[in-house]
Design a protein around this motif. Structure first.
Motif, PDB file in Angstrom:
ATOM      1  N   ILE A  61     -37.364  39.866 -55.053  1.00  0.00           N
ATOM      2  CA  ILE A  61     -36.678  38.913 -55.919  1.00  0.00           C
ATOM      3  C   ILE A  61     -35.389  38.426 -55.269  1.00  0.00           C
ATOM      4  CG2 ILE A  61     -35.689  38.587 -58.226  1.00  0.00           C
ATOM      5  CD1 ILE A  61     -37.345  41.107 -59.066  1.00  0.00           C
ATOM      6  N   GLY A  62     -35.163  37.134 -55.319  1.00  0.00           N
ATOM      7  CA  GLY A  62     -33.890  36.569 -54.907  1.00  0.00           C
ATOM      8  C   GLY A  62     -32.955  36.529 -56.111  1.00  0.00           C
ATOM      9  N   LEU A  63     -31.680  36.817 -55.888  1.00  0.00           N
ATOM     10  CA  LEU A  63     -30.733  36.858 -56.989  1.00  0.00           C
ATOM     11  C   LEU A  63     -29.385  36.306 -56.533  1.00  0.00           C
ATOM     12  CD1 LEU A  63     -29.873  37.792 -59.862  1.00  0.00           C
ATOM     13  CD2 LEU A  63     -29.401  40.049 -58.873  1.00  0.00           C
ATOM     14  N   VAL A  64     -28.866  35.330 -57.274  1.00  0.00           N
ATOM     15  CA  VAL A  64     -27.532  34.801 -57.008  1.00  0.00           C
ATOM     16  C   VAL A  64     -26.527  35.715 -57.706  1.00  0.00           C
ATOM     17  CG1 VAL A  64     -25.979  32.833 -57.196  1.00  0.00           C
ATOM     18  CG2 VAL A  64     -28.427  32.447 -56.877  1.00  0.00           C
ATOM     19  N   GLU A  65     -26.025  36.658 -56.958  1.00  0.00           N
ATOM     20  CA  GLU A  65     -25.121  37.661 -57.519  1.00  0.00           C
ATOM     21  C   GLU A  65     -24.401  38.359 -56.375  1.00  0.00           C
ATOM     22  OE1 GLU A  65     -23.371  38.336 -60.434  1.00  0.00           O
ATOM     23  OE2 GLU A  65     -25.369  38.277 -61.371  1.00  0.00           O
ATOM     24  N   GLY A  66     -23.271  38.952 -56.671  1.00  0.00           N
ATOM     25  CA  GLY A  66     -22.548  39.729 -55.678  1.00  0.00           C
ATOM     26  C   GLY A  66     -22.856  41.204 -55.825  1.00  0.00           C
TER      27      GLY A  66
END
Length: 253
Positions: A61-66
């Motif tokens: 899964i790709g996730l836009v998060e730090g």
């Protein structure tokens, strides 16, 4: 029925108006379509996620998060051998507002910098350092640092081995899910995003394949994670996804 000349002229007038209206509407739609197609896609907002594919039962899964805010059991972050200000000096490091490693270090009150600076963790290539952060400091329950070695010797090929090491450590800890952040741009390395993300996934796949072999031969009883999140900034999410998907496709060839 006879139609007078005046009626013919009247009908012709109305027909011309109707045709003009149709052409005007058609032209408007055409202009709108052209305008929409020329707009660049908006960068996905924080929290955006997408399943790029599966390897066996593992969702990638790709996730836009730090790394400080990804809500997972195990967060994995990558660091080079320490050099003064390596994640803070921008440029070449990403600005603090976009720098996941800066946020992670700040959330832990500077402990990552302290650990690196005092050589408690030297960051040698593929070395690991496991921490249990104070409750509420970051979203993850556990934090694992993986060393990338000397930044001057870095090549994207190393990230295959990082993917292997990350997955093996996750299985040792019994993590049902983990997130990994390469943090290369945070540390001033202008790396090829798609290649790095793809290489991490190649390493993950390699580790899963070895684990499957061990299980078939009754040499392991480790639980395989169900999800792995590859973290990316909004600007790099789509490009990283291309590399991830390519790696998944290649694994099935």
């Amino acid at each position: 029925m006879e139609v007078s000349g005046s009626n013919i002229r009247k009908y012709s007038y109305y027909i011309c108006i109707i045709v003009a209206m149709i052409m005007n509407v058609s032209g408007t739609f055409g202009q709108q379509s052209t305008t929409k197609s020329s707009i660049n896609p908006i960068n996905p907002p924080e929290g955006t996620s997408k399943i790029w594919g599966y390897v066996d039962s593992l969702a990638i899964i790709g996730l836009v998060e730090g790394p400080a805010t990804a809500d997972v059991e195990l967060q994995i972050a990558c660091v080079f051998e320490y050099t003064e200000g390596d994640i803070f000096n921008s440029p070449p490091a990403l600005p603090a507002a976009l720098n996941g490693m800066v946020h992670l270090d700040q959330a832990l009150k500077g402990k990552i910098t302290e650990i690196r600076k005092t050589s408690k963790f030297t960051g040698e290539a593929l070395s690991t350092f496991l921490m249990t952060p104070p409750e509420g400091a970051i979203k993850a329950k556990k934090l694992l640092l993986i060393g990338l070695g000397n930044r001057n010797n870095f090549t994207p090929d190393l990230m295959v081995s990082v993917g292997v090491a990350a997955t093996r450590e996750a299985m040792k800890l019994g993590a049902r899910e983990f997130a990994i952040s390469s943090d290369l741009k945070d540390a001033s390395i202008d790396s090829p995003t798609a290649l790095v993300a793809g290489n991490i996934v190649k390493g993950i796949i390699k580790a899963i394949q070895v684990e499957n072999y061990l299980k078939v031969n009754n040499l392991s009883n480790s639980e395989q994670p169900g999800k792995v999140y590859l973290l990316a900034g909004s600007n790099f999410f789509t490009v990283a996804g291309q590399g991830i998907q390519e790696a998944i496709i290649q694994s099935g060839e």
